[in-house]
Design a protein around this motif. Sequence first.
Motif, PDB file in Angstrom:
ATOM      1  N   GLY A  69      47.027  19.260  54.216  1.00  0.00           N
ATOM      2  CA  GLY A  69      47.956  18.145  53.980  1.00  0.00           C
ATOM      3  C   GLY A  69      47.213  16.926  53.474  1.00  0.00           C
ATOM      4  O   GLY A  69      47.668  16.254  52.536  1.00  0.00           O
ATOM      5  N   HIS A  70      46.063  16.644  54.051  1.00  0.00           N
ATOM      6  CA  HIS A  70      45.292  15.474  53.633  1.00  0.00           C
ATOM      7  C   HIS A  70      44.788  15.649  52.205  1.00  0.00           C
ATOM      8  O   HIS A  70      44.853  14.720  51.396  1.00  0.00           O
ATOM      9  CB  HIS A  70      44.115  15.276  54.598  1.00  0.00           C
ATOM     10  CG  HIS A  70      43.293  14.068  54.289  1.00  0.00           C
ATOM     11  ND1 HIS A  70      43.798  12.793  54.356  1.00  0.00           N
ATOM     12  CD2 HIS A  70      41.995  13.937  53.887  1.00  0.00           C
ATOM     13  CE1 HIS A  70      42.851  11.924  54.025  1.00  0.00           C
ATOM     14  NE2 HIS A  70      41.761  12.601  53.733  1.00  0.00           N
ATOM     15  N   CYS A  78      45.519  26.735  63.047  1.00  0.00           N
ATOM     16  CA  CYS A  78      46.680  26.286  62.264  1.00  0.00           C
ATOM     17  C   CYS A  78      46.722  24.755  62.202  1.00  0.00           C
ATOM     18  O   CYS A  78      47.039  24.172  61.157  1.00  0.00           O
ATOM     19  CB  CYS A  78      47.977  26.814  62.883  1.00  0.00           C
ATOM     20  SG  CYS A  78      48.151  28.591  62.755  1.00  0.00           S
ATOM     21  N   THR A  79      46.419  24.109  63.331  1.00  0.00           N
ATOM     22  CA  THR A  79      46.497  22.643  63.379  1.00  0.00           C
ATOM     23  C   THR A  79      45.473  22.011  62.436  1.00  0.00           C
ATOM     24  O   THR A  79      45.809  21.119  61.644  1.00  0.00           O
ATOM     25  CB  THR A  79      46.252  22.148  64.830  1.00  0.00           C
ATOM     26  OG1 THR A  79      47.147  22.822  65.701  1.00  0.00           O
ATOM     27  CG2 THR A  79      46.449  20.659  64.953  1.00  0.00           C
ATOM     28  N   VAL A  80      44.233  22.502  62.516  1.00  0.00           N
ATOM     29  CA  VAL A  80      43.173  21.949  61.658  1.00  0.00           C
ATOM     30  C   VAL A  80      43.515  22.212  60.192  1.00  0.00           C
ATOM     31  O   VAL A  80      43.388  21.321  59.340  1.00  0.00           O
ATOM     32  CB  VAL A  80      41.804  22.565  62.033  1.00  0.00           C
ATOM     33  CG1 VAL A  80      40.734  22.154  61.035  1.00  0.00           C
ATOM     34  CG2 VAL A  80      41.399  22.141  63.437  1.00  0.00           C
ATOM     35  N   ALA A  99      46.503  22.708  58.822  1.00  0.00           N
ATOM     36  CA  ALA A  99      47.653  21.900  58.377  1.00  0.00           C
ATOM     37  C   ALA A  99      47.221  20.478  58.042  1.00  0.00           C
ATOM     38  O   ALA A  99      47.638  19.909  57.024  1.00  0.00           O
ATOM     39  CB  ALA A  99      48.729  21.887  59.465  1.00  0.00           C
ATOM     40  N   VAL A 100      46.378  19.883  58.889  1.00  0.00           N
ATOM     41  CA  VAL A 100      45.936  18.505  58.630  1.00  0.00           C
ATOM     42  C   VAL A 100      45.010  18.472  57.408  1.00  0.00           C
ATOM     43  O   VAL A 100      45.159  17.620  56.523  1.00  0.00           O
ATOM     44  CB  VAL A 100      45.221  17.910  59.874  1.00  0.00           C
ATOM     45  CG1 VAL A 100      44.630  16.544  59.558  1.00  0.00           C
ATOM     46  CG2 VAL A 100      46.196  17.799  61.046  1.00  0.00           C
ATOM     47  N   GLY A 154      45.285  29.993  71.919  1.00  0.00           N
ATOM     48  CA  GLY A 154      44.713  28.663  71.702  1.00  0.00           C
ATOM     49  C   GLY A 154      43.920  28.610  70.412  1.00  0.00           C
ATOM     50  O   GLY A 154      44.020  27.649  69.644  1.00  0.00           O
ATOM     51  N   ALA A 155      43.136  29.665  70.151  1.00  0.00           N
ATOM     52  CA  ALA A 155      42.325  29.687  68.931  1.00  0.00           C
ATOM     53  C   ALA A 155      43.215  29.695  67.691  1.00  0.00           C
ATOM     54  O   ALA A 155      42.940  28.996  66.704  1.00  0.00           O
ATOM     55  CB  ALA A 155      41.416  30.911  68.947  1.00  0.00           C
ATOM     56  N   VAL A 156      44.321  30.450  67.757  1.00  0.00           N
ATOM     57  CA  VAL A 156      45.239  30.512  66.601  1.00  0.00           C
ATOM     58  C   VAL A 156      45.884  29.150  66.368  1.00  0.00           C
ATOM     59  O   VAL A 156      45.933  28.637  65.233  1.00  0.00           O
ATOM     60  CB  VAL A 156      46.320  31.598  66.842  1.00  0.00           C
ATOM     61  CG1 VAL A 156      47.421  31.501  65.798  1.00  0.00           C
ATOM     62  CG2 VAL A 156      45.689  32.977  66.833  1.00  0.00           C
ATOM     63  N   VAL A 157      46.379  28.524  67.447  1.00  0.00           N
ATOM     64  CA  VAL A 157      47.060  27.226  67.290  1.00  0.00           C
ATOM     65  C   VAL A 157      46.072  26.169  66.781  1.00  0.00           C
ATOM     66  O   VAL A 157      46.408  25.352  65.920  1.00  0.00           O
ATOM     67  CB  VAL A 157      47.716  26.769  68.618  1.00  0.00           C
ATOM     68  CG1 VAL A 157      48.394  25.419  68.455  1.00  0.00           C
ATOM     69  CG2 VAL A 157      48.724  27.792  69.097  1.00  0.00           C
ATOM     70  N   LEU A 158      44.854  26.215  67.287  1.00  0.00           N
ATOM     71  CA  LEU A 158      43.852  25.249  66.819  1.00  0.00           C
ATOM     72  C   LEU A 158      43.578  25.444  65.329  1.00  0.00           C
ATOM     73  O   LEU A 158      43.550  24.471  64.558  1.00  0.00           O
ATOM     74  CB  LEU A 158      42.547  25.411  67.613  1.00  0.00           C
ATOM     75  CG  LEU A 158      41.377  24.558  67.103  1.00  0.00           C
ATOM     76  CD1 LEU A 158      41.671  23.075  67.255  1.00  0.00           C
ATOM     77  CD2 LEU A 158      40.084  24.912  67.830  1.00  0.00           C
TER      78      LEU A 158
END
Lengths: 152, 492
Positions: free
Chosen positions: A144-145, A136-138, A140-141, A130-134
Amino acid sequence: MRGARALAVLALAAAGGPAAAVPPRASFDGADTITTTEGHATLSWSVDGPARQDLRFALEQAPTARFARAEERYRGPDRGSFVSGLPEGDTWFRVRAIDAEGRAGAWSAPVRIEVAYPSMTLVARLFALGAVVLGCTVLAVALGHRRARRDA
Amino acid sequence: MDIRSAVLDETTGFLLLGFFGVLWVALGVFWGRKARDLEGFMLAGRNVGLALGAATAMATWVTSNTIMITPKFALQMGVWGMLAYSTASLGLLLFAPMAWRIRRLMPRGYTSGDFIRLRYGPVAWRLFLGISVVYSMAWLVSMGMAGGIVLQALSGIPYVYGMSVILLVCVLYTLFGGLYAVIGTDFIQSLIILVGVVVVGGVVLSRVDLHAFHARLAADHPALLQVLMPVALLSLFNNMFFGFGEIFHNNVWWSRAFAMRDGVSHRAFAASSLFWLPIPIATGFIGLCAGPLGINIPDADMVGPLVASKVLGSMGAVLVFVVVFCSLASSIDSLLAATSDLLVEDVYRKMLRPWATEATLRRASTFVIVGLGLATWLICLPRLGDLIQVLFLSGPLVASAIWPVIAGLYWRRTGHAAAVAALVSGSAAGLWCYFAIGWYAASLVSAAVSMAVLAAVTALWPARFDWSRLDEAEPSAHEEARPCFQAGSSTP
């Protein structure tokens, strides 16, 4: 007149009439063993015989089937209770009805709640995932932004 | 189960229900007069400002689940459960920059379905629509059930009556007013919710002796105080990714991004996440107080309303009644409007009737809103399962859409194969996990698998997407009865 009333009371007592009736035995609805991985369960109970509005119920909880160190978990008119935060292993519950005069019925057959939490190894692995996916998600956004703002 | 804990009498309950029902419908009719064309009805004229934008996002995200499931989470999983639910605010915060990007890439966009269709083509689009409709129905059903349950808990109004009236009121004012009515009522509802939650939380806190509270929890609910409570730890990330999936994919949030004025959307979403954050913490604390205050909870779905009404008495019950009604209405209306937009634009017009005129589309919207309300009512009628089960089953599906949406907005190299593979593999892995391990890991596993698969396929088979293709020409049906779209013709 007084003699007739006394006779009626005697007749009722001999017949096991309402003045002498103890509350009916309560019993849990559903299975006598509940298994959970989350440490909580919903208990519900009912009584035999015609519906009575005057009954209250006492629900007891204990760590053993013999109710040696039993504690009262609830006393009141509800016919169910949600129990949570139970420790790993077995916890036992029983319930009985109590009428307006304070007379208590027989204890119900007990219910055993068996709590088997997921293993801490599984929890640790999934938590790390969960920590890894979180992360990566933050990332990426955020990246990207930043790039999109720069290109705009 | 026989529950004898109602605090209000039925008459008071019906009076409150009638008063707020008439108020919302009247406001819906009043604001609905602004919706003169389809764009006005669906997107409030694309002119929503910061205050209304932040309020509608906040109010929509304060669902009946925030009021009813957060206390249940706290009762089941202690402090971790409360924090797990509050992580959903991070979803709104992350969606803020995405909303800015959405407005830039699709200044004339209508739905999240439009984005997936233009970005990834028809296969991913159909999959996405399926996921979105299943999730939207699960959300609607969980809220319809919550409405019936809470009215029964507070006032003894039979479940079926309460659930039916709430759904009917929301269908009526969404029908009359479209997004104008939804956003206008959301603003009022958000104020009522904030004041109500602060008052109830504050009073409950003032009635609790924290030392006795801790001692009672330790004795009766020892696992709720464990720092390493297994299910609670797992639910932290699971709930977070479920929330991300809900917000990133659903047209409720995309329609708000499209409806806000240029330059407003990202600030409105960021502000709404901050306003929303304290609400689940306050409602969760209320749930945690049930045991220490000696309040029996016959049904975990009702813990929040029961504790508040027991502590505050009749006035508290009235307050909770109003707050729950507002939170239900603010979410059901948004979901009805956004799901109807999705079905009308993406299914009816894009798949079935490309030549439909504006009047036909408006008529279709009416049928879809009524149909959605009716379907929800029928599913809610038997009151199957509990609230978490209904909602969390859709968690793995929406979590699989997180990465296709992020990559679709920011990564030119991600193509339709990566999106389809991510949606399918994430959903399948998450659903397997739901049944094999438990709901508390399903969305997490779905998001992780979806991310890994999308990254791998993007690296192996990179595409090169032209961002300008997302700025689709204004649909001709909104101007003339002439088609500009053929179903399935927009494969990138």
